[in-house]
Motif scaffolding. Sequence first.
Motif, short mmCIF file in Angstrom:
data_model
loop_
_atom_site.label_atom_id
_atom_site.label_comp_id
_atom_site.label_asym_id
_atom_site.label_seq_id
_atom_site.Cartn_x
_atom_site.Cartn_y
_atom_site.Cartn_z
N ALA A 100 -0.72 19.67 -0.55
CA ALA A 100 -0.12 18.83 0.48
C ALA A 100 0.71 17.80 -0.22
N GLY A 101 1.81 18.26 -0.84
CA GLY A 101 2.61 17.36 -1.65
C GLY A 101 1.69 16.74 -2.67
N MET A 102 1.81 15.44 -2.84
CA MET A 102 0.93 14.78 -3.80
C MET A 102 -0.28 14.16 -3.11
N LEU A 103 -0.50 14.49 -1.85
CA LEU A 103 -1.64 13.86 -1.17
C LEU A 103 -2.95 14.46 -1.64
N ALA A 104 -2.93 15.70 -2.04
CA ALA A 104 -4.18 16.30 -2.50
C ALA A 104 -4.61 15.57 -3.76
N PRO A 105 -5.79 15.03 -3.78
CA PRO A 105 -6.19 14.17 -4.89
C PRO A 105 -6.06 14.89 -6.22
N ALA A 106 -5.35 14.27 -7.12
CA ALA A 106 -5.29 14.71 -8.49
C ALA A 106 -4.46 15.96 -8.67
N LEU A 107 -4.39 16.74 -7.66
CA LEU A 107 -3.98 18.11 -7.91
C LEU A 107 -2.49 18.24 -7.70
N ALA A 108 -1.99 17.39 -6.90
CA ALA A 108 -0.62 16.98 -7.07
C ALA A 108 0.38 18.09 -6.95
N THR A 109 0.00 19.20 -6.44
CA THR A 109 0.88 20.34 -6.59
C THR A 109 0.98 21.15 -5.31
N MET A 110 2.19 21.62 -5.03
CA MET A 110 2.40 22.55 -3.96
C MET A 110 2.81 23.86 -4.59
N VAL A 156 -7.03 6.47 -0.61
CA VAL A 156 -7.31 5.64 -1.78
C VAL A 156 -8.60 6.10 -2.44
N HIS A 157 -9.60 6.33 -1.62
CA HIS A 157 -10.89 6.72 -2.19
C HIS A 157 -10.76 8.02 -2.98
N GLU A 158 -10.11 9.00 -2.37
CA GLU A 158 -10.04 10.31 -3.01
C GLU A 158 -9.18 10.32 -4.25
N ASN A 159 -8.21 9.42 -4.30
CA ASN A 159 -7.31 9.39 -5.44
C ASN A 159 -7.70 8.37 -6.49
N SER A 160 -8.77 7.65 -6.26
CA SER A 160 -9.17 6.65 -7.24
C SER A 160 -10.42 7.09 -7.98
N ALA A 161 -11.02 8.18 -7.57
CA ALA A 161 -12.36 8.47 -8.08
C ALA A 161 -12.51 9.86 -8.65
N TYR A 162 -11.46 10.67 -8.62
CA TYR A 162 -11.74 12.08 -8.85
C TYR A 162 -12.03 12.46 -10.29
N CYS A 185 -3.87 4.10 -7.29
CA CYS A 185 -5.24 4.47 -6.90
C CYS A 185 -6.10 4.68 -8.14
N ALA A 186 -5.54 5.34 -9.14
CA ALA A 186 -6.31 5.61 -10.37
C ALA A 186 -6.73 4.31 -11.04
N VAL A 187 -5.80 3.33 -11.10
CA VAL A 187 -6.15 2.06 -11.73
C VAL A 187 -7.26 1.38 -10.92
N THR A 203 -5.61 -0.18 -2.80
CA THR A 203 -7.03 -0.25 -2.45
C THR A 203 -7.25 0.03 -0.97
N ALA A 204 -8.48 0.34 -0.63
CA ALA A 204 -8.82 0.50 0.78
C ALA A 204 -8.59 -0.82 1.54
N ASP A 205 -8.76 -1.95 0.87
CA ASP A 205 -8.50 -3.24 1.51
C ASP A 205 -7.03 -3.37 1.91
N TYR A 206 -6.13 -2.90 1.03
CA TYR A 206 -4.70 -2.93 1.36
C TYR A 206 -4.45 -2.16 2.66
N VAL A 207 -5.03 -0.97 2.73
CA VAL A 207 -4.84 -0.15 3.93
C VAL A 207 -5.41 -0.87 5.14
N HIS A 208 -6.60 -1.39 4.98
CA HIS A 208 -7.24 -2.05 6.11
C HIS A 208 -6.40 -3.22 6.61
N GLU A 209 -5.95 -4.06 5.67
CA GLU A 209 -5.24 -5.27 6.07
C GLU A 209 -3.87 -4.97 6.66
#
Lengths: 383, 383
Positions: free
Chosen positions: A170-180, A375-381, B293-295, B371-377
Amino acid sequence: MSVTAPLGFRAAGVAAGLKPSGSRDVAVVVNDGPSRAAAGVFTANRVKAAPVLWSQQVLRGGRVRAVVLNSGGANACTGADGFTDTHTTAEHAAALLDDSAAEIAVCSTGLIGERLPMDALLAGLDEAVPAASRDGGINAADAIRTTDTVAKFAFRRGEGYTVGAMAKGAGMLAPALATMLCVITTDADLPAEQLDAVLRTATATTFDRVDTDGCMSTNDTVLLLASGASGTTPELAEFQQQVTAVCADLCRQLITDAEGASKSIAIEVVGAAGEADAVAAGRAVARSALLKCAVHGEDPNWGRVLSAVGTTDAAFEPDRVNVAINGVWICRGGTVGDDRAKVDMRGREVTITVDLAAGSDAATIWTTDLTADYVHENSAYST
Amino acid sequence: MSVTAPLGFRAAGVAAGLKPSGSRDVAVVVNDGPSRAAAGVFTANRVKAAPVLWSQQVLRGGRVRAVVLNSGGANACTGADGFTDTHTTAEHAAALLDDSAAEIAVCSTGLIGERLPMDALLAGLDEAVPAASRDGGINAADAIRTTDTVAKFAFRRGEGYTVGAMAKGAGMLAPALATMLCVITTDADLPAEQLDAVLRTATATTFDRVDTDGCMSTNDTVLLLASGASGTTPELAEFQQQVTAVCADLCRQLITDAEGASKSIAIEVVGAAGEADAVAAGRAVARSALLKCAVHGEDPNWGRVLSAVGTTDAAFEPDRVNVAINGVWICRGGTVGDDRAKVDMRGREVTITVDLAAGSDAATIWTTDLTADYVHENSAYST
C-alpha cells in the motif's frame, strides 16, 4: 483469478522460511508462451534495491520467461553481495526452467538493509517452480503479502483475450515493507514496445496517483507479461482500457487495505489549467499530514486543503478556489462557504474536491488518513 | 528579556477574550525610535492570511512604528472582509499611538477560515497600547502563545547594542495553529535595507531549516525592528551573528516545545556537492513520515534515511553514502555498517548524520518525530 487467469501462465506460492511466521513467502509466475514479450516500470528512487537493478536489465530485452518474487526481505541497500544474491536467484530459477537467467525478473519485499537467507530462498524455488500450475495464481498472490491482510488480484476479459494481475503493498503505508509489487499477465499477443506504452499509460493514472504517505520505496515494480496464447492481437485502445482497469482495481484494493488507515480519501482536482497542475495540487493535499489527521478526526478542515494547494505552483487565484468535502462546498471563493455541519465524514470513503477555477483539466489522487495506528506500526516493527 | 530588552521598545500582552480560555491573546510591540527601520520575511504559501498581505505592504515602506499580534484566530481565508478587519486593526492601533496605519504591522495566529471577533480585539488594543511598557516583553510573548506550553524569547548583547526577540509556534506541528510568528527588536541603528539583508540571511539557516511536518502556514511572519536608541551602528558581520544566534535560539525552543513530539531531531548532511544539495537531502529525510516514526520508536532505521535521500536530485552515489545515528555509523558505503545495537536513542535529542561523499558542503535541518500524540492533537481540535 489472479495472474493465471490468462492462458499460457503457471504460478505457485510456497512457504520457504523467509518469514518467521511460516507463511508463504516465495512465488513464481511462469510464462509458457508462445510469446514472452514484457514491459516493466520501476521505482523512481535513486536508491534501488538489487532486484530492481537486475529486473531493469532483464526488461531492457523486452522478454520475460518467469518472475521470482519473495516477501520477508527487500534485498535493498545490501551492496554488491545483495546483487549477487539476486543474480543467483535468477540463475537458479533459469536452471529449473532450463532457460536463460537473462529472462528471469526478480522482485523482493521486506526489510531494507538485510541479506536474504539464500539457502531458504533457493530451496523454496526448488519447490515452487515444479509446483507452478494454472491453479497457482492465488497462492502466488498470497506469498507476496507482507502486512497486507488479504491477497490482492484482479482480472478483466477483453475481446478474445484476458488480463490478470496480482499486487501487494500500500505504497509506503505498509509498515517497513515500503513496497508495491504488481505482476500483470495477458494472453494477448502484442510486442514489448506496445506493452511498454500501455503499461506506462496505465500506471501514470493509477499507481502513480496513489500517495499514502509521500514516501517512495526502493523496490516498487510493476510488470506486464504477454504470453500470446490466446492468439488475439487486440485493438490497442481497448487493451489499454482493460490494463488500466486492472491497475485501478488493484489500487482500490491497496488503499482499502492500507495498514493504519481508517479512511480512503480521493482528492479530485478539477478546473485546473493543465493535468500537471491538477496532479501537483492533488499530491500536495494528499501529502499534508495536517489534512490527513483532520480527515481521521472527521473534521472538514478546508483551510488545510487551501494551505496545501498554496504550496504548489499550479495556476490558481486564492480567492477563486472552491473546496467540497463529500459533496458539500464548504469553501467558496477562497473563504467559508456552505455550512460545515452538513458534511458527513463518517463513512470510510471521503472525497475532497478542489476546484482551482483556472481551466478545465482534472486529476484524482488517492490517499489515506494519518492515524495513531500508522505511527504505532511504523515505529515499532524492526526492534 | 524579550522584545523589550533593547532600548526604545515597549510592549504589552492582554486578555481580550479572543481565546475561550481567557488567557492573554492580544500583544503590541511599540517602537519609540528614534529610528523605525524594519524588515520582514513572510510565508511562501500562495494562500496568505490577511495580516500577511497587510504587513507585506507595510514592510515595503521599510518602517514600522508598532506590531499588533493576536492569537485565537488566524484571519486566513476570510476574503475581503478579513482584510478589512486587519486594516481596521492597524487603523485603531495607529489612532491610539497618534501615528499612521501604514507603519503598523499585524500578525495573527489561530484557526483558519473564521473572522476575528473585532469588538474584542479592538477593546484589547484599547487596553494594550496604553499599558505597553519596558516590562511588557514577557506578557507580549505570552499573549501570542497558542498551544505553546511556554513563552519563547531570547536576547543577545552586542558591542554597544542589544537584540531581543519573541516567537510562537512550532512550524506546522502546533495543532491547527499552523503558524510561526517572531518579532526581533534591536536598539542598533541600521537602515531598512541592511536589516532586510541580515534578516534574510539569518532566517535562511534557522527558521527556513525547521521542518516539523512539511506543512507550510498561511501566516508565518518574522519581523526585525530597529529603534536606533543605543546610538550604535554595529559592524554588520557581528550584527548578523547576533541576529542569527537569536533566531537559532528560538528555533531550538520551538522544536523542543513542538506539540506531540517526543524527540528533537537534527539531520546533519555533510559531504554535499553544494549547500542546496545538503538542504534538499536533509529536508527529504526530515519529511519522511516513516523515518520520523522510526525515531519515535528509537529504531535506528538507516534504510529509511537512504530511501528518503534517494528521492532527491542531490549529487551522490547510492553505494558511497554513509549514515550515522547519534554518532554510530550504522550505514557505510550504502549498506550495513557498524552494529545498530550500539546506537542509543533514548534521549530526547537525536542526531542523524548523512555523508553524501560527494563534496564538502553541509547543512542541518531540524525536525521532530511523528507520534500518536501528533495525530491525536491534529485530528480533534476544531470539532
